[in-house]
Write an enzyme that holds these catalytic residues in place. Structure first.
Site: not given
Length: 767
Positions: A59, A108
């Site tokens: 990420h 998200h």
């Protein structure tokens, strides 16, 4: 109160080199752990391991994607408008009159599956802080959403929670939601995509950067206190393959407070205005770990942090937990000593807690080459001592193996040419209604009506129109337009062409609003990078986007990569979501996608060329549950010509309606324009009506000109810009009537509206 365990100090790490450490549980591979030990010359402390684990996660470090993302810079077209490109929290674009705009889209996805409301809400909060960190006032948000089948139980759990989270956080912040996308596919079951975009406006002189210059400057943490929420979020959730138990992992999901974020926004903007900050970073993924390492790596010295001075809402947190916490609504600033009192006074004015937790330190020239030293203490003992650039900039870079999937040829060979076509006009009419009612095509108002689209008073266009548009200041008519688009079906059939098609549609949507496209952001959603087939999709997708942006002169300013979107071995369709930003000189001249209610008899023109292109089409999916063949080919020259034509026509105020053709082709575009305007239309199709209605060829739009003289002037513009244009009908009446040489059919607006508007309420309820 139980006694806290003693921290793992640097001295202890030197004394106990063979102490076992749970690096694998933190997502650190064997060779990565060995490299950390090599960098440090010893084993890492628990706190150092926490930093490297989150900063080297997929990420944060883009370790599997970096080799492919580089071409966005290598192929970047020259742009006088680009003020800040990739590498900062968000890109910045000059929009004229001394103003600049910053925008970015991020995912998200995984948190929104685990806890839909908070996952989506904190996704909005995080992207807003990214924009704020650049020095801009956030002015609008958008979202691109994908879910599993609408009727599935889990979709009914996830979708309402995601929408409520987005609407709650954005509405409380007072930010209009001006558009986005909504899609459904079986591949997104248990893998929803929640991509949030924010845009902000600033003066050229207001740009802020993530850096920590000047030895002796103070490091201030301000905003919310630090708690256990979100610990491990970046390294765990973003690398998770979900199963039926995943929604029980709630402790890994952050909890948001939009009212505190609103205060944080206003406080930060006042700090920027008064020039009280020399470096700034928000705390999102990886929390204090990210903010300290990136600020130190971007500065001229090192940094010393006292972790025991971090304000906590849970006094039992250990140093490593403090470093990994992803508690929301926090910022970190670098402040000159002479400005510290004023900084603290401003925070107090806005009721924002602020604490000096460290300072910038001087370094030797050798240390400076690696970003100095980042030293952290806990109760006076050193628990971190590392070169910050090794965490923020010098993480692992993988050239993952990739290969075209074995089934790709068979998938492309299974063309829709063998699918049964409608036998007569009655069946053609029925299929049009079926396509119009399909989830992902039907009216998204069940979602969009939960958002406040006009708060702040600067919104010019919002959903359901092709692009969102806002004014960029109170003292003029200049505006910006934004659109996001993605098509997983197209990208599954051909990721190179499918990604270009997504970009072309977003580009076309911005052009349809009368704006000139300037820049691109992206959110690239894929399965596991450890799968060579997925990495082939990713490599082709990034190559396609880089080539298209180079061709059309729109640089990529930044974005996000989201991997591991899959359940077990089943990956989602590759879903690159592309955001395009454009500028319009006068927002009053913008057309809408609605037929003009007072435009009875106005001519409808179809722009662009139509060929039979049904691979990955909505018609093939809805009528035959089919995915195969090739997606529509992308003609970037034709897209550019169409955009230039529309911008010129809008400048000359020749058009009242512009609506691009995409999912569902001409059939859906006509129905949407009729329903949005509350007025029907009559069109005549000279060629095969089935292909004319359902083909999804690109670089097309329907337009309605003003009076007859405007229509003639527009026709001359079409010839000047070499854009094919055909008059296909007129506006008017209470139905959508389609004729062709062998017959035709008619559908009343009420019937169209029922098909288009009842799908989501029928499953999700009328509220």
């Amino acid at each position: 109160m139980p006694e806290q365990p003693q921290p793992d100090t640097v001295a202890a790490a030197q004394r106990t080199p063979e102490t076992p450490q749970p690096y694998a549980e933190l997502g650190v591979a064997d060779d990565e752990y060995a490299r950390i030990r090599s960098i440090l010359g010893r084993r890492p402390t628990a706190a150092e391991l926490a930093i490297y684990s989150v900063m080297w996660s997929e990420h944060c470090s883009y370790k599997s994607s970096k080799v492919h993302l580089r071409q966005f810079g290598e192929k970047a077209p020259h742009s006088d408008a680009l003020l800040v490109g990739m590498g900062e929290n968000a890109g910045v674009v000059d929009v004229g009159d001394g103003r600049a705009v910053t925008f970015k889209i991020e995912s998200h996805n995984h948190p929104s599956y685990v806890e839909p409301h908070q996952g989506a809400a904190t996704g909005v909060g995080g992207i807003v802080r990214d924009i704020l960190t650049m020095g801009a006032r956030p002015v609008a948000v958008m979202d691109a959403l994908r879910f599993g089948p609408l009727e599935a139980d889990d979709t009914r759990r996830v979708l309402p929670g995601v929408v409520s989270g987005i609407s709650f956080y954005g509405n409380c912040l007072g930010l209009p939601n001006i558009g986005g996308e909504l899609g459904f596919d079986a591949g997104y079951a248990r893998n929803p995509l929640v991509n949030a975009l924010c845009v902000g406006v600033m003066g050229h002189e207001d740009i802020q950067l993530a850096q920590a210059p000047g030895p002796g400057n103070k490091v201030v943490l301000f905003g919310a206190t630090t708690g256990p929420d979100g610990i491990g979020g970046a390294s765990v959730l973003a690398s998770a393959n979900f199963d039926d138990e995943s929604h029980a992992k709630r402790p890994s999901v952050q909890v948001g407070d939009p009212f505190l974020e609103k205060l944080l926004v206003e406080c930060s903007l006042e700090l920027f205005r008064d020039r009280l900050v020399v470096g700034i970073q928000d705390l999102g993924a990886a929390g204090v770990s990210c903010a300290t390492t990136e600020l130190a790596a971007g500065g001229t010295g090192g940094m010393r942090i006292e972790l025991d001075r971090v304000p906590l809402r849970d006094s039992t947190l250990t140093p490593e937990e403090i470093l990994m916490s992803e508690s929301q609504e926090r910022m970190m600033a670098v402040v000159e000593p002479g400005s510290l009192d004023a900084f603290m006074d401003t925070c107090a004015k806005w009721n924002i807690q602020a604490s000096v937790i460290g300072e910038v330190t001087d370094v030797t020239s050798e240390e400076a080459e690696r970003g100095g030293r980042l030293v952290m203490t806990w109760n006076g003992e050193t628990v971190v001592d590392l070169p910050p650039r090794t965490a923020s900039d010098e993480g692992p870079v993988y050239e993952r193996p990739y290969a075209r999937p074995a089934e790709q040829d068979a998938l492309q060979a299974d063309t829709p040419g063998t699918l049964a076509r409608p036998d007569d006009d009655e069946e053609l009419r029925a299929q049009l209604l079926d396509v119009l009612a399909a989830p992902g095509v039907c009216a998204p108002s069940w979602v969009t009506e939960q958002y406040d689209s006009y708060v702040r008073g600067d919104t010019v266009l919002s959903a359901p129109h092709d692009a969102g548009m806002v004014r960029v200041g109170d003292d003029g008519d200049r505006g910006i337009a934004l659109a996001t688009d993605g098509n997983g079906r197209y990208a599954r059939l051909d990721p190179y062409t499918g990604t270009q098609a997504a970009f072309a549609e977003a580009y076309r949507n911005v052009a349809a609003s009368g704006a000139r496209p300037l820049a691109v952001t992206n959110c690239l959603n894929f399965g596991s990078p450890e799968d060579p087939g997925v990495m082939w999709q990713f490599a082709e997708s990034t190559r396609g986007l880089a080539d298209a942006c180079q061709k059309l002169g729109t640089p990529v300013t930044g974005g996000n990569v989201s991997f591991y979107n899959q359940t077990g071995d089943a990956a989602i369709n590759p879903t690159p979501v592309i955001g395009v930003l454009g500028v319009i000189d006068d927002v009053h001249s913008r057309p809408t996608s609605a037929f003009p209610r007072n435009g009875e008899g106005s001519r409808i023109m179809l722009l662009g060329s139509t060929t039979e292109e049904l691979g990955g089409s909505v018609w093939a999916e809805v009528v035959h549950s089919h995915l195969g063949g090739l997606p529509p080919q992308v003609d970037l020259d034709a897209e550019a010509a169409l955009a230039r034509l529309l911008a010129a026509a809008v400048d000359d105020q020749l058009l009242t309606t512009v609506h691009d053709l995409s999912d569902g082709g001409l059939a859906v575009a006509l129905a949407e324009s009729a329903l949005r305007g509350g007025v029907g239309c009559s069109v005549h199709l000279d060629d095969d009506p089935f292909t004319a209605l359902f083909s999804e060829s690109g670089a097309r739009a329907i337009v309605v000109a003003g009076p007859e003289e405007d229509g003639d002037a527009f026709a001359r513009l079409c010839r000047k810009h070499h854009v094919p244009a055909a008059e296909i009908g007129v506006v008017g009446g209470g139905s959508m009537t389609v004729t062709h040489p062998d017959g035709g059919f008619s559908i009343g607006l009420k019937t169209l509206g029922t098909a288009y508007g009842s799908t989501l309420p029928g499953v999700l309820g009328d509220e």
